[in-house]
Design a protein around this motif. Structure first.
Motif, mmCIF file in Angstrom:
data_model
loop_
_atom_site.group_PDB
_atom_site.id
_atom_site.type_symbol
_atom_site.label_atom_id
_atom_site.label_comp_id
_atom_site.label_asym_id
_atom_site.label_seq_id
_atom_site.Cartn_x
_atom_site.Cartn_y
_atom_site.Cartn_z
ATOM 1 N N GLY A 19 0.768 -1.241 -0.005
ATOM 2 C CA GLY A 19 -0.034 -0.032 0.073
ATOM 3 C C GLY A 19 0.985 1.286 -0.013
ATOM 4 O O GLY A 19 2.230 1.160 0.078
ATOM 5 N N PRO A 20 0.147 2.529 0.217
ATOM 6 C CA PRO A 20 0.830 3.684 0.055
ATOM 7 C C PRO A 20 2.015 3.903 0.980
ATOM 8 O O PRO A 20 3.030 4.507 0.554
ATOM 9 N N GLU A 21 1.696 3.183 2.213
ATOM 10 C CA GLU A 21 2.820 3.415 3.282
ATOM 11 C C GLU A 21 4.067 2.727 2.812
ATOM 12 O O GLU A 21 5.134 3.193 2.921
ATOM 13 N N GLN A 22 3.709 1.488 2.513
ATOM 14 C CA GLN A 22 4.987 0.608 1.954
ATOM 15 C C GLN A 22 5.738 1.355 0.720
ATOM 16 O O GLN A 22 7.101 1.266 0.769
ATOM 17 N N VAL A 23 4.849 2.004 -0.287
ATOM 18 C CA VAL A 23 5.629 2.380 -1.362
ATOM 19 C C VAL A 23 6.476 3.606 -0.853
ATOM 20 O O VAL A 23 7.527 3.895 -1.262
ATOM 21 N N ALA A 24 5.830 4.562 0.134
ATOM 22 C CA ALA A 24 6.601 5.737 0.631
ATOM 23 C C ALA A 24 7.911 5.191 1.349
ATOM 24 O O ALA A 24 9.007 5.799 1.039
ATOM 25 N N ARG A 51 2.921 8.669 -11.311
ATOM 26 C CA ARG A 51 2.029 7.993 -11.004
ATOM 27 C C ARG A 51 2.335 6.455 -11.814
ATOM 28 O O ARG A 51 2.102 6.392 -12.950
ATOM 29 N N GLU A 103 7.897 15.299 -7.530
ATOM 30 C CA GLU A 103 6.560 14.451 -7.449
ATOM 31 C C GLU A 103 5.400 15.564 -7.409
ATOM 32 O O GLU A 103 5.599 16.547 -7.028
ATOM 33 N N SER A 106 -0.384 17.501 -3.481
ATOM 34 C CA SER A 106 -1.790 17.173 -3.236
ATOM 35 C C SER A 106 -2.722 17.833 -4.210
ATOM 36 O O SER A 106 -3.794 17.305 -4.705
#
Ligand SMILES: Cc1cc2nc3c(=O)[nH]c(=O)nc-3n(C[C@H](O)[C@H](O)[C@H](O)COP(=O)(O)O)c2cc1C
Length: 141
Positions: A19-24, A51, A103, A106
């Motif tokens: 998920g997003p946390e692991q990717v971050a 993306r 990147e 938001s």
């Protein structure tokens, strides 16, 4: 004759799991490798994190660029690495940044952050503008 700089530009597809946390966390680990290795190799450049894709520009002495790019190419956090440019360059596009990160922000604004310094330099900084130009050129090629 002094040795000329080399520049390597490529893009690749992200292959990071989770998920997003692991990717971050993976992206943070990539940036921390750049922070650890690039300064003493004399490498500067920029990494655009889109993306699902990366686009990176590495510049420095030929052996240093080749060595780092060899490692990056074998990295399983991305694949389908396509080299867009590799060759001598008269001057560095990013003389002050061991690896800047670019990147989407938001609100669809682009955030540009030189690593090792957490200030968002904003898109009006001359090196940031150059990075945007390069990424824009890559996107239309
Ligand atoms: C898109 C991408 C960009 C990377 N950029 C760099 C970089 O600029 N410098 C670097 O040393 N490693 C970079 N890495 C990480 C390398 O592939 C490798 O994991 C790292 O250099 C290993 O560091 P070490 O030899 O200090 O353990 C990148 C990886 C990816 C997936």
């Amino acid at each position: 004759m002094p040795e000329r700089h080399y520049r390597c530009v490529y893009w690749s597809r992200q292959r990071m799991e989770g998920g997003p946390e692991q990717v971050a966390a993976e992206i943070e680990s990539i940036l921390s490798a750049a922070r650890r290795n690039n300064p003493h190799l004399g490498i500067t450049g920029a990494l655009a994190i889109g993306r699902g894709v990366f686009a990176q520009l590495l510049e420095g002495k030929r052996y240093a660029v080749e060595m780092v790019f060899e490692k990056i190419q074998r990295d399983e956090r991305h694949g389908e690495v396509q080299v867009l440019a590799f060759g001598p360059a008269d001057e560095r596009a990013f003389p002050h940044w061991p690896m800047a990160r670019l990147e989407p922000g938001s609100d669809d604004q682009v955030r540009i952050v030189p690593i090792g310094d957490d200030t968002d330099v904003g898109a009006t900084h001359p090196e940031a503008r150059r990075l945007l130009d390069i990424v824009r050129a890559l996107a239309t090629e």
